[in-house]
Design a protein around this motif. Structure first.
Motif, PDB file in Angstrom:
ATOM      1  N   ARG A   1       0.819  -1.208   0.000  1.00 13.17           N
ATOM      2  CA  ARG A   1       0.000   0.000   0.000  1.00 13.17           C
ATOM      3  C   ARG A   1       0.854   1.260   0.000  1.00 13.17           C
ATOM      4  N   TRP A   2       1.940   1.262   0.760  1.00  9.43           N
ATOM      5  CA  TRP A   2       2.777   2.467   0.815  1.00  9.43           C
ATOM      6  C   TRP A   2       3.386   2.772  -0.549  1.00  9.43           C
ATOM      7  N   LEU A   3       3.738   1.712  -1.304  1.00  7.38           N
ATOM      8  CA  LEU A   3       4.290   1.916  -2.643  1.00  7.38           C
ATOM      9  C   LEU A   3       3.220   2.453  -3.590  1.00  7.38           C
ATOM     10  N   ALA A   4       1.998   1.913  -3.498  1.00  6.41           N
ATOM     11  CA  ALA A   4       0.906   2.393  -4.348  1.00  6.41           C
ATOM     12  C   ALA A   4       0.590   3.849  -4.050  1.00  6.41           C
ATOM     13  N   ILE A   5       0.581   4.223  -2.758  1.00  5.54           N
ATOM     14  CA  ILE A   5       0.326   5.617  -2.387  1.00  5.54           C
ATOM     15  C   ILE A   5       1.430   6.519  -2.912  1.00  5.54           C
ATOM     16  N   ALA A   6       2.693   6.067  -2.793  1.00  3.94           N
ATOM     17  CA  ALA A   6       3.820   6.875  -3.268  1.00  3.94           C
ATOM     18  C   ALA A   6       3.740   7.119  -4.773  1.00  3.94           C
ATOM     19  N   VAL A   7       3.400   6.067  -5.530  1.00  2.75           N
ATOM     20  CA  VAL A   7       3.289   6.218  -6.985  1.00  2.75           C
ATOM     21  C   VAL A   7       2.134   7.154  -7.348  1.00  2.75           C
ATOM     22  N   ALA A   8       0.973   6.966  -6.700  1.00  2.00           N
ATOM     23  CA  ALA A   8      -0.185   7.819  -6.986  1.00  2.00           C
ATOM     24  C   ALA A   8       0.115   9.267  -6.634  1.00  2.00           C
ATOM     25  N   TYR A   9       0.763   9.475  -5.509  1.00  2.05           N
ATOM     26  CA  TYR A   9       1.084  10.850  -5.101  1.00  2.05           C
ATOM     27  C   TYR A   9       2.120  11.469  -6.033  1.00  2.05           C
ATOM     28  N   GLY A  10       3.072  10.663  -6.507  1.00  7.10           N
ATOM     29  CA  GLY A  10       4.037  11.172  -7.477  1.00  7.10           C
ATOM     30  C   GLY A  10       3.379  11.584  -8.784  1.00  7.10           C
ATOM     31  N   VAL A  11       2.419  10.783  -9.246  1.00  7.08           N
ATOM     32  CA  VAL A  11       1.674  11.146 -10.457  1.00  7.08           C
ATOM     33  C   VAL A  11       0.907  12.445 -10.242  1.00  7.08           C
ATOM     34  N   PHE A  12       0.272  12.567  -9.080  1.00  2.90           N
ATOM     35  CA  PHE A  12      -0.469  13.792  -8.781  1.00  2.90           C
ATOM     36  C   PHE A  12       0.437  15.011  -8.783  1.00  2.90           C
ATOM     37  N   LEU A  13       1.587  14.936  -8.116  1.00  2.82           N
ATOM     38  CA  LEU A  13       2.501  16.080  -8.047  1.00  2.82           C
ATOM     39  C   LEU A  13       3.004  16.460  -9.440  1.00  2.82           C
ATOM     40  N   THR A  14       3.302  15.459 -10.260  1.00  2.00           N
ATOM     41  CA  THR A  14       3.784  15.743 -11.616  1.00  2.00           C
ATOM     42  C   THR A  14       2.741  16.491 -12.431  1.00  2.00           C
ATOM     43  N   VAL A  15       1.505  16.003 -12.390  1.00  2.00           N
ATOM     44  CA  VAL A  15       0.432  16.646 -13.161  1.00  2.00           C
ATOM     45  C   VAL A  15       0.086  18.010 -12.571  1.00  2.00           C
ATOM     46  N   PHE A  16       0.000  18.101 -11.255  1.00  2.00           N
ATOM     47  CA  PHE A  16      -0.401  19.338 -10.586  1.00  2.00           C
ATOM     48  C   PHE A  16       0.565  20.476 -10.906  1.00  2.00           C
TER      49      PHE A  16
ATOM     50  N   GLY B   1       2.933  20.448 -13.199  1.00  2.00           N
ATOM     51  CA  GLY B   1       3.083  20.622 -14.636  1.00  2.00           C
ATOM     52  C   GLY B   1       2.034  21.563 -15.207  1.00  2.00           C
ATOM     53  N   VAL B   2       0.774  21.370 -14.785  1.00  2.00           N
ATOM     54  CA  VAL B   2      -0.300  22.273 -15.213  1.00  2.00           C
ATOM     55  C   VAL B   2      -0.065  23.679 -14.668  1.00  2.00           C
ATOM     56  N   LEU B   3       0.366  23.760 -13.421  1.00  2.00           N
ATOM     57  CA  LEU B   3       0.527  25.054 -12.762  1.00  2.00           C
ATOM     58  C   LEU B   3       1.679  25.865 -13.345  1.00  2.00           C
ATOM     59  N   MET B   4       2.767  25.210 -13.710  1.00  2.00           N
ATOM     60  CA  MET B   4       3.971  25.934 -14.113  1.00  2.00           C
ATOM     61  C   MET B   4       4.185  25.968 -15.619  1.00  2.00           C
TER      62      MET B   4
ATOM     63  N   TRP C   1      -2.321  31.563 -20.475  1.00  2.00           N
ATOM     64  CA  TRP C   1      -2.559  32.959 -20.097  1.00  2.00           C
ATOM     65  C   TRP C   1      -1.869  33.916 -21.061  1.00  2.00           C
ATOM     66  N   GLN C   2      -0.646  33.593 -21.464  1.00  2.00           N
ATOM     67  CA  GLN C   2       0.073  34.441 -22.409  1.00  2.00           C
ATOM     68  C   GLN C   2      -0.662  34.515 -23.738  1.00  2.00           C
TER      69      GLN C   2
ATOM     70  N   ALA D   1      -3.399  34.199  -0.641  1.00  2.00           N
ATOM     71  CA  ALA D   1      -4.329  33.077  -0.478  1.00  2.00           C
ATOM     72  C   ALA D   1      -4.115  32.019  -1.551  1.00  2.00           C
ATOM     73  N   VAL D   2      -3.830  32.453  -2.788  1.00  2.00           N
ATOM     74  CA  VAL D   2      -3.565  31.492  -3.862  1.00  2.00           C
ATOM     75  C   VAL D   2      -2.307  30.687  -3.562  1.00  2.00           C
ATOM     76  N   MET D   3      -1.272  31.367  -3.097  1.00  2.03           N
ATOM     77  CA  MET D   3      -0.032  30.666  -2.765  1.00  2.03           C
ATOM     78  C   MET D   3      -0.245  29.680  -1.621  1.00  2.03           C
ATOM     79  N   ILE D   4      -1.056  30.080  -0.649  1.00  2.00           N
ATOM     80  CA  ILE D   4      -1.353  29.170   0.465  1.00  2.00           C
ATOM     81  C   ILE D   4      -2.090  27.932  -0.045  1.00  2.00           C
ATOM     82  N   ASN D   5      -3.054  28.136  -0.935  1.00  2.00           N
ATOM     83  CA  ASN D   5      -3.791  26.996  -1.485  1.00  2.00           C
ATOM     84  C   ASN D   5      -2.880  26.074  -2.297  1.00  2.00           C
ATOM     85  N   ILE D   6      -1.915  26.654  -3.022  1.00  2.00           N
ATOM     86  CA  ILE D   6      -0.985  25.840  -3.801  1.00  2.00           C
ATOM     87  C   ILE D   6      -0.162  24.945  -2.886  1.00  2.00           C
ATOM     88  N   VAL D   7       0.161  25.446  -1.702  1.00  2.00           N
ATOM     89  CA  VAL D   7       0.908  24.635  -0.734  1.00  2.00           C
ATOM     90  C   VAL D   7      -0.015  23.655  -0.009  1.00  2.00           C
ATOM     91  N   LEU D   8      -1.237  24.107   0.324  1.00  2.00           N
ATOM     92  CA  LEU D   8      -2.142  23.282   1.120  1.00  2.00           C
ATOM     93  C   LEU D   8      -2.653  22.067   0.353  1.00  2.00           C
TER      94      LEU D   8
END
Length: 359
Positions: free
Chosen positions: A66-81, A83-86, A93-94, A160-167
């Motif tokens: 389970r810990w490995l599955a959570i780590a992989v899922a969280y890694g996918v989330f961080l990459t997409v999150f 990637g879209v944000l930056m 917007w440009q 507030a936006v920066m706080i939400n990005i961290v939260l």
């Protein structure tokens, strides 16, 4: 009359569980209406964590810890999150700013193209076209002023936006890690005997999970396919238009029809009537056809078994109540109502048992 109403009320709310369910729904609705803007990071984190549960379930089914599955899922989330944000949002917007700056020129080109209509039809005059263009130019000017004022007004909310990005990443991690702990804690406030709540939960967990994850996959596939096609064709504002096309799948039936206008209009103003324009129309039509006839049946084969009229009504009703959030969650909310209606206790004194048919 009063006796009939009282009998109906007693029959509907005879079970303690039905009262608890209504209290829960009323409390959630009250929280959203009163402090919904404060709960946006939590709601968004719950939805994102819900989407990642598919990866965890798939890896757990393959025998991963389970810990490995959570780590992989969280890694996918961080990459997409991030990637879209930056990457995606700044580029879109440009291009949006560039599009707004070039709108006056585009309107003049459109006016020149429309001036041939009075020669072909008596229903449209040059005065009508000039008045339309004048109104459009006025709206473009007000749109530019609104964007400037909007940007200035949002500066105080930057913190507030920066706080939400961290939260949001932190909340998603804990929702993934402590999912069962949170669910067990919430279950402690519910009655021990809860067949109705269990039936509603199973229905929602199955259908809404498939819908949310499938919709996210559909947005990515349609958006990426549109961006690659628009880039190959050298269409202006490819990233912005591809983002609109991808997000349009959130609104069934209506979104595709609405987003077609800017795609076709930008292509026409860029190339005019020519081979490039007709190629764009064909490619865009193929993307929409594959999405509606191949991708959607593949992703949502049995996820949401609702009539198109019910889906459109849900989009209109919940979108009118909660705006874009209501549009996005229209089908899950409609699924919730359907699950409650189908799982609600039926009268026990029905001899033919028709009302007690299982879901």
């Amino acid at each position: 009359m009063l006796k009939m109403v009282r009998n109906w009320f007693n029959r509907i709310f005879a079970e303690e569980e039905t009262v608890v369910l209504l209290i829960i729904l009323a409390a959630i609705l009250l929280l959203i209406l009163s402090i919904g803007h404060v709960l946006i990071p939590i709601i968004a984190s719950v939805v994102l964590a819900f989407m990642m549960q598919g990866i965890i379930a798939r890896m757990s089914g393959l025998g991963a810890r389970r810990w490995l599955a959570i780590a992989v899922a969280y890694g996918v989330f961080l990459t997409v999150f991030f990637g879209v944000l930056m990457l995606l949002l700044p580029l879109a917007w440009q291009q949006l700013v560039t599009l707004i700056q070039e709108l006056p020129t585009m309107l003049r080109k459109l006016q020149q193209a429309l001036m041939v209509l009075p020669e072909r039809s008596e229903l449209i005059s040059e005065e009508q076209i000039r008045s339309w263009m004048a109104a459009a130019s006025k709206e473009v000017g007000s749109l530019g002023q609104y964007l400037v004022s909007f940007s200035l007004a949002q500066l105080p909310n930057l913190v507030a936006v920066m706080i939400n990005i961290v939260l949001i990443p932190i909340l998603v991690f804990f929702f993934l890690k402590d999912k069962q702990l949170i669910l067990d804690w919430l279950a402690g406030f519910l009655p021990r005997r809860r067949p109705l709540l269990t039936a509603v939960w199973l229905e929602m967990n199955d259908q809404v999970a498939n819908y949310v994850r499938g919709k996210a996959i559909e947005i990515v596939i349609v958006g990426v396919a549109s961006y690659l096609s628009f880039s190959i064709l050298s269409l202006n504002y490819a990233a912005l238009l591809a983002l609109l096309v991808g997000l349009s799948v959130v609104i069934p039936y209506i979104g595709a029809a609405v987003v077609t206008l800017p795609v076709v209009l930008v292509g026409y103003l860029q190339w005019g009537w020519g081979g490039e324009f007709f190629t764009l129309c064909i490619v865009y039509g193929v993307i929409q056809a594959l999405d509606g006839n191949v991708l959607v049946p593949l992703l949502f084969s049995e996820a949401v078994n609702m009539h198109p009229v019910a889906i459109i009504a849900a989009v209109l009703v919940f979108g009118g109540i909660w705006g874009m959030w209501g549009v996005f969650f229209a089908i899950p909310l409609a699924t919730l109502l359907k699950a409650i209606l189908y799982s609600w206790p039926r009268p026990a004194n029905n001899n033919d048992g028709a009302d007690q048919a299982p879901l």
